[in-house]
Design a protein around this motif. Sequence first.
Motif, short mmCIF file in Angstrom:
data_model
loop_
_atom_site.label_atom_id
_atom_site.label_comp_id
_atom_site.label_asym_id
_atom_site.label_seq_id
_atom_site.Cartn_x
_atom_site.Cartn_y
_atom_site.Cartn_z
N SER A 272 -9.30 -7.68 -8.61
CA SER A 272 -8.48 -7.27 -7.65
C SER A 272 -9.00 -7.30 -6.09
O SER A 272 -10.14 -7.35 -5.99
N THR A 273 -8.11 -7.29 -5.23
CA THR A 273 -8.36 -6.98 -3.77
C THR A 273 -7.91 -5.77 -3.33
O THR A 273 -6.78 -5.35 -3.60
N VAL A 274 -8.84 -5.09 -2.65
CA VAL A 274 -8.40 -3.74 -1.89
C VAL A 274 -8.86 -3.41 -0.69
O VAL A 274 -9.67 -4.43 -0.13
N ASN A 275 -8.25 -2.58 0.17
CA ASN A 275 -8.84 -2.47 1.60
C ASN A 275 -9.73 -1.32 1.50
O ASN A 275 -10.31 -0.87 0.58
N ALA A 276 -10.21 -0.93 2.74
CA ALA A 276 -11.36 0.14 2.99
C ALA A 276 -11.04 1.32 2.24
O ALA A 276 -11.90 2.11 1.93
N ASP A 277 -9.69 1.80 1.98
CA ASP A 277 -9.36 3.09 1.37
C ASP A 277 -9.41 2.77 -0.03
O ASP A 277 -8.77 3.65 -0.74
N LEU A 278 -9.88 1.64 -0.57
CA LEU A 278 -9.56 1.26 -2.08
C LEU A 278 -8.38 1.39 -2.60
O LEU A 278 -7.83 1.53 -3.81
N SER A 279 -7.32 0.98 -1.59
CA SER A 279 -5.88 0.68 -2.05
C SER A 279 -5.61 -0.54 -2.57
O SER A 279 -6.13 -1.52 -1.79
N TYR A 280 -5.04 -0.93 -3.65
CA TYR A 280 -4.94 -2.29 -4.07
C TYR A 280 -4.11 -2.86 -3.17
O TYR A 280 -2.76 -2.40 -2.93
N ARG A 281 -4.37 -4.18 -2.61
CA ARG A 281 -3.54 -4.87 -1.73
C ARG A 281 -3.61 -6.57 -2.00
O ARG A 281 -4.79 -6.77 -2.40
N ASP A 282 -2.92 -7.26 -1.61
CA ASP A 282 -2.93 -8.44 -1.52
C ASP A 282 -2.57 -9.30 -0.26
O ASP A 282 -2.22 -10.27 -0.05
N ASN A 283 -2.22 -8.28 0.62
CA ASN A 283 -1.77 -8.63 1.92
C ASN A 283 -2.58 -7.72 3.11
O ASN A 283 -2.57 -6.57 3.07
N PHE A 284 -3.26 -8.44 4.01
CA PHE A 284 -4.20 -7.90 4.95
C PHE A 284 -3.70 -8.29 6.33
O PHE A 284 -3.44 -9.37 6.59
N ARG A 285 -4.24 -7.41 7.14
CA ARG A 285 -4.09 -7.62 8.49
C ARG A 285 -5.31 -8.38 8.95
O ARG A 285 -6.42 -8.24 8.45
N MET A 286 -5.32 -9.37 10.03
CA MET A 286 -6.47 -9.95 10.54
C MET A 286 -7.42 -9.08 11.05
O MET A 286 -7.03 -7.88 11.71
N ARG A 287 -8.94 -9.20 10.73
CA ARG A 287 -9.81 -8.10 11.17
C ARG A 287 -9.94 -7.08 10.45
O ARG A 287 -10.72 -6.05 10.69
N GLU A 288 -9.17 -6.88 9.14
CA GLU A 288 -9.23 -5.92 8.42
C GLU A 288 -10.28 -5.83 7.14
O GLU A 288 -10.64 -7.09 6.95
N ASP A 289 -10.77 -4.84 6.81
CA ASP A 289 -11.74 -4.99 5.69
C ASP A 289 -11.14 -5.17 4.56
O ASP A 289 -10.08 -4.97 4.28
#
Length: 409
Positions: A272-289
């Motif tokens: 799985s891919t998640v963001n810094a808040d541990l929310s499951y995501r498959d779309n990220f902004r540039m320079r996002e963790d």
Amino acid sequence: MSYNNEFSISIENVSKCYKIYNRPQDRLKQGVFPKRKYYQEFWALKDVSFKVKKGETIGIIGRNGSGKSTVLQIITNTLEATEGNVNINGRIAALLELGSGFNPEFTGRENVYMNGAIMGLSKREIEDRMGQIEEFADIGMFIDQPVKVYSSGMYVRLAFACAINVDPDILIVDEALAVGDMQFQLKCINRMKEFKEQGKTILFVSHDTYSIRNFCDQVIWMMDGEVHLRGEVNQVTRLYEDYMKSEKDIVTTFEQPVNVPDEQVLTIDSVSTVNADLSYRDNFRMREDILIMVDYTLHKKMEGIVGGVAIFNNENISICGLNTKLDAYPLPNHPGKYTLSISYDDCNLLPGTYFIDVGFFESSGLVRLDYKARIASFRISSSDYIAEGVAYLKHKWTCTNRGAVTNEI
């Protein structure tokens, strides 16, 4: 050449030519009229020279038809060189190809005696080793059955058991470990590690550059029957991978077929891919963790497990490959369910779609416990046009005056 000599293997200006006849009758004509030429020459090896020091582990890479197997056959004296000299210092045991050296009509036990005799062992010496060979091969009653009824895995089991129990000074392995179940592969790798620690000389041929990098001291790159390059493992294998990618051939370790045994040591459950808040995501902004989470199950106790994650772009170009061995991060060795995570802080990948490969290996990297190619993907988005390529590099522009400029007529 004496046994105490510095080199175990010395190859000097070795070439191998095959005569290619277009028709069967041309071969007969050649025998009747030897002064005429009814064949074409194909030089499988051209002036090959290299030396291997005692105790070195040398990898040999190259695409199919590059001359790898031919040079090994000449080293083991199963093939005669057309030109050049070969000097061997010590007893050789080789696994050149599936069932090489076995008579299909003989039983496994009879083939053990025959191979042992070829290696220079007496009947008594072979009998003393027979128990070890049977135990290592672990093929049960098939040891007394004709080899022609063996499966490919049984061939390899018996061949490897014979090779390592004749106490060789030089061990040659040509892709043989690609066949067989995982437990046997691990057993073979452990024995090869023991050989390496004992100062034995090993030639290891494989298309898997990851295995070569993890096991070998140096690597020889064969191309068109010649030694194209020899040197430090990481440098040569990277150049080889780049070359093969440009040739649009199957090269990288990530594209190699993986044997899936009936009983696995480890299985990858999900990625799985998640963001810094541990929310499951498959779309990220540039320079996002970005955090990649790998859920896996370890079914049996194993020391030194290596986990790796690789990112590719949509053109199948490797962006970044990392593993726990490179970063000296130990993984659990007891059975259980685990989550291995890797974080990419302030990810500076440029907008686009990226794909994820995940793999687990035993400590030397020669056996894959489980591997999933393109198991997940994610997208980087940006509303701004920032740069070209795959990654945004931190930078600073400067412009200085290099001197006064005058306009004169």
